[in-house]
Motif scaffolding. Structure first.
Motif, PDB file in Angstrom:
ATOM      1  N   UNK A 168       0.830  -1.206   0.000  1.00  0.00           N
ATOM      2  CA  UNK A 168       0.000   0.000   0.000  1.00  0.00           C
ATOM      3  C   UNK A 168       0.867   1.259   0.000  1.00  0.00           C
ATOM      4  N   UNK A 169       1.933   1.233   0.799  1.00  0.00           N
ATOM      5  CA  UNK A 169       2.820   2.394   0.875  1.00  0.00           C
ATOM      6  C   UNK A 169       3.467   2.668  -0.476  1.00  0.00           C
ATOM      7  N   UNK A 170       3.952   1.636  -1.144  1.00  0.00           N
ATOM      8  CA  UNK A 170       4.602   1.824  -2.441  1.00  0.00           C
ATOM      9  C   UNK A 170       3.608   2.230  -3.520  1.00  0.00           C
ATOM     10  N   UNK A 171       2.392   1.701  -3.458  1.00  0.00           N
ATOM     11  CA  UNK A 171       1.350   2.133  -4.399  1.00  0.00           C
ATOM     12  C   UNK A 171       1.106   3.638  -4.258  1.00  0.00           C
ATOM     13  N   UNK A 172       0.980   4.090  -3.021  1.00  0.00           N
ATOM     14  CA  UNK A 172       0.715   5.505  -2.776  1.00  0.00           C
ATOM     15  C   UNK A 172       1.895   6.364  -3.222  1.00  0.00           C
ATOM     16  N   UNK A 173       3.106   5.933  -2.930  1.00  0.00           N
ATOM     17  CA  UNK A 173       4.295   6.704  -3.310  1.00  0.00           C
ATOM     18  C   UNK A 173       4.403   6.870  -4.814  1.00  0.00           C
ATOM     19  N   UNK A 174       4.154   5.795  -5.550  1.00  0.00           N
ATOM     20  CA  UNK A 174       4.236   5.872  -7.009  1.00  0.00           C
ATOM     21  C   UNK A 174       3.145   6.780  -7.577  1.00  0.00           C
ATOM     22  N   UNK A 175       1.945   6.714  -7.001  1.00  0.00           N
ATOM     23  CA  UNK A 175       0.869   7.595  -7.461  1.00  0.00           C
ATOM     24  C   UNK A 175       1.221   9.057  -7.193  1.00  0.00           C
ATOM     25  N   UNK A 176       1.790   9.342  -6.026  1.00  0.00           N
ATOM     26  CA  UNK A 176       2.172  10.714  -5.703  1.00  0.00           C
ATOM     27  C   UNK A 176       3.244  11.230  -6.654  1.00  0.00           C
ATOM     28  N   UNK A 178       3.704  10.335  -9.732  1.00  0.00           N
ATOM     29  CA  UNK A 178       3.078  10.592 -11.027  1.00  0.00           C
ATOM     30  C   UNK A 178       2.237  11.868 -11.004  1.00  0.00           C
ATOM     31  N   UNK A 179       1.524  12.075  -9.907  1.00  0.00           N
ATOM     32  CA  UNK A 179       0.715  13.281  -9.795  1.00  0.00           C
ATOM     33  C   UNK A 179       1.590  14.533  -9.721  1.00  0.00           C
ATOM     34  N   UNK A 180       2.661  14.463  -8.959  1.00  0.00           N
ATOM     35  CA  UNK A 180       3.515  15.634  -8.757  1.00  0.00           C
ATOM     36  C   UNK A 180       4.235  16.047 -10.029  1.00  0.00           C
ATOM     37  N   UNK A 181       4.685  15.066 -10.815  1.00  0.00           N
ATOM     38  CA  UNK A 181       5.482  15.367 -12.013  1.00  0.00           C
ATOM     39  C   UNK A 181       4.638  15.516 -13.269  1.00  0.00           C
ATOM     40  N   UNK A 182       3.433  14.937 -13.252  1.00  0.00           N
ATOM     41  CA  UNK A 182       2.628  14.942 -14.461  1.00  0.00           C
ATOM     42  C   UNK A 182       3.094  13.923 -15.478  1.00  0.00           C
ATOM     43  N   UNK A 183       4.018  13.063 -15.084  1.00  0.00           N
ATOM     44  CA  UNK A 183       4.541  12.003 -15.958  1.00  0.00           C
ATOM     45  C   UNK A 183       4.078  10.637 -15.450  1.00  0.00           C
ATOM     46  N   UNK A 184       4.137   9.658 -16.323  1.00  0.00           N
ATOM     47  CA  UNK A 184       3.678   8.315 -15.957  1.00  0.00           C
ATOM     48  C   UNK A 184       4.831   7.336 -15.728  1.00  0.00           C
TER      49      UNK A 184
END
Length: 479
Positions: A168-176, A178-184
């Motif tokens: 769960x922690x790694x899922x959230x970190x990766x989503x953050x 992507x959201x912060x940079x605007x990249x996937x």
């Protein structure tokens, strides 16, 4: 090299992964007597605790229910799985009251020790007062632990999001990221393990742990493995591969890079020296964030530092953690900067159990025990001593191809040929069984299932280390 003291009777289907789920041969071996060894079987260190009598179901009864009612994907160690019914500090007890030295720590999870009295008392006290409400209300436990946790991290890493697991922690970190940079695009390492949800499974890079479901937006770089890697210990050469991935596999901009400082499931692989600083620099130039997965290497386990990434002289943008953070309580966390944390205010982010008062109270108790009992210093002293003894054992047994790791996160890889580095998969199972029979429990990992994972509670002593090495030596000497 004479290694085949045991015989392979017949192949049986095994319910194992990474060597646990592959079909492997049923091993039968002649248990050596004292006379055959010309020395006594190693004796487990004395310990002033006896568990109460166990009156519950037997191992056979539990196994039958497990097969009938639990997921068929569940696997277990040993030909005859162990029924663990009691634990105290670095020891576990089976249904018959037999004591085992736990050198696996529930997969690098039990850091303070099984049923540590301070942690247990805190959990019971909080449970009696308030087991759960919601973080929509105020509660001191979550705030106090977040403050204490932030104080252990460098720079501006001071905003904490609580989860229930490392996945769960790694899922959230990766989503953050992507959201912060605007990249996937996310870059991770081959041989890595970051979780078993869809996103983290994408970042995981071992076929053993990846189902055939959609996993997109992740590029896997060469693993900077000093033992099996193509560039040996040259960290900067491996880092060049990340530059190439950015140049040829992305738009030139990425969301981030995620890595463990020491790969746990991958077989206790330390990253080559100089690798992380060079890669972090490349990721920053590409506009990405650097995520440090400290699920296994964090919380003082490496001894020399509280966090694994600190040994590399880098400061990540996001740190994820679980396992040792709760000493067995389901608890994980993501820590980042205030700026990055703002991305989750764009919509509503909520976690029902993240920050649960019982879990966060336990987490604070764990931090206090680590500091009060100087467990980081102990991990460094005992871990260094244990690594020296294991390295000496390598000089004695040709089957040991590599000894690696730091603190109380150590790996021993077994091979049938040192030059070819041929994985000794069956032999690894044999040694594990022998060690269990003599009272030592260790883990196993690596892509080929031929690396021992030694991640005991941080209260491990030098006497425990001696016992572990003597038992391993004894088992290998009879192969």
């Amino acid at each position: 090299m004479a290694m085949q003291r045991f015989s392979i009777k017949r192949a049986i289907p095994a319910r194992n992964l990474l060597g646990w789920r592959r079909s492997f041969a049923q091993l039968s071996y002649k248990k050596p007597s004292v006379a055959e060894n010309d020395r006594p079987i190693p004796k487990i260190p004395s310990f002033d605790y006896s568990p109460p009598p166990y009156t519950g179901p037997t191992a056979a009864e539990i196994l039958q229910k497990r097969r009938e009612y639990l997921s068929p994907s569940m696997f277990y160690f040993y030909g005859k799985p162990l029924n663990v019914v009691d634990g105290k500090m670095q020891y576990l007890f089976d249904e018959n009251g037999r004591r085992y030295l736990d050198a696996f720590g529930g997969i690098a999870t039990v850091c303070c020790g099984h049923c540590h009295p301070d942690v247990v008392e805190t959990i019971v006290k909080q449970t009696n007062r308030l087991q759960h409400s919601t973080n929509l209300y105020l509660n001191a436990a979550i705030a106090d632990f977040a403050e204490a946790l932030a104080s252990k991290l460098p720079g501006d890493l001071k905003v904490v999001f609580f989860t229930n697991s490392g996945t769960e922690a790694n899922e959230l970190a990766m989503m953050m990221a992507r959201l912060h940079t605007g990249c996937d695009d996310i870059i991770s390492l081959r041989n890595a393990y970051h979780g078993n949800a869809t996103g983290t499974m994408g970042a995981t890079a071992q076929s053993n742990w990846k189902f055939n479901v959609m996993q997109s937006g992740v590029h896997h770089a060469l693993n900077p493995d000093p033992y099996r890697g193509v560039f040996s210990s040259d960290g900067e050469m491996y880092a060049k591969d990340v530059e190439d991935l950015i140049a040829f596999g992305t738009s030139g901009h990425v969301a981030g890079f995620v890595s463990e400082a020491i790969q746990g499931v991958g077989g206790i692989i330390e990253l080559a020296p100089g690798y992380l600083p060079a890669v972090y620099s490349s990721i920053k130039k590409a506009g990405g964030l650097c995520i440090a997965d400290e699920v296994q290497s964090g919380f003082a386990r490496t001894g020399s530092h509280f966090w694994g990434f600190e040994a590399h002289g880098v400061v990540p943008d996001i740190v994820t953690m679980a396992k040792g953070v709760g000493n067995g309580i389901p608890l994980g966390a993501v820590v980042t900067t205030p700026e990055i944390a703002k991305v989750l205010t764009r919509r509503s982010y909520f976690n029902t159990f993240g920050g649960n008062p019982v879990c966060t109270a336990a987490g604070l108790a764990v931090l206090n025990v680590i500091e009060k009992e100087k467990l980081q210093e102990n991990a460094h002293a005992v871990g260094s001593y244990l690594k020296e003894r294991l390295t000496a054992l390598k000089d004695k047994h040709e089957i040991i191809g590599d000894v690696r790791g730091r603190g109380l996160m150590l790996g021993v890889e077994l091979v049938t040929d040192r030059q070819l580095k041929t994985p000794a998969k069956v032999e690894t199972l044999h040694v594990m069984e022998q060690m269990k029979d003599m009272g030592v429990l260790i883990g196993k990992g690596g892509f080929y299932g031929n690396a021992f994972r030694i991640t005991p509670p941080l209260c491990f002593t030098k006497e425990d280390a001696d016992f572990l090495v003597d038992v391993m030596d004894y088992a290998m000497s009879k192969m």
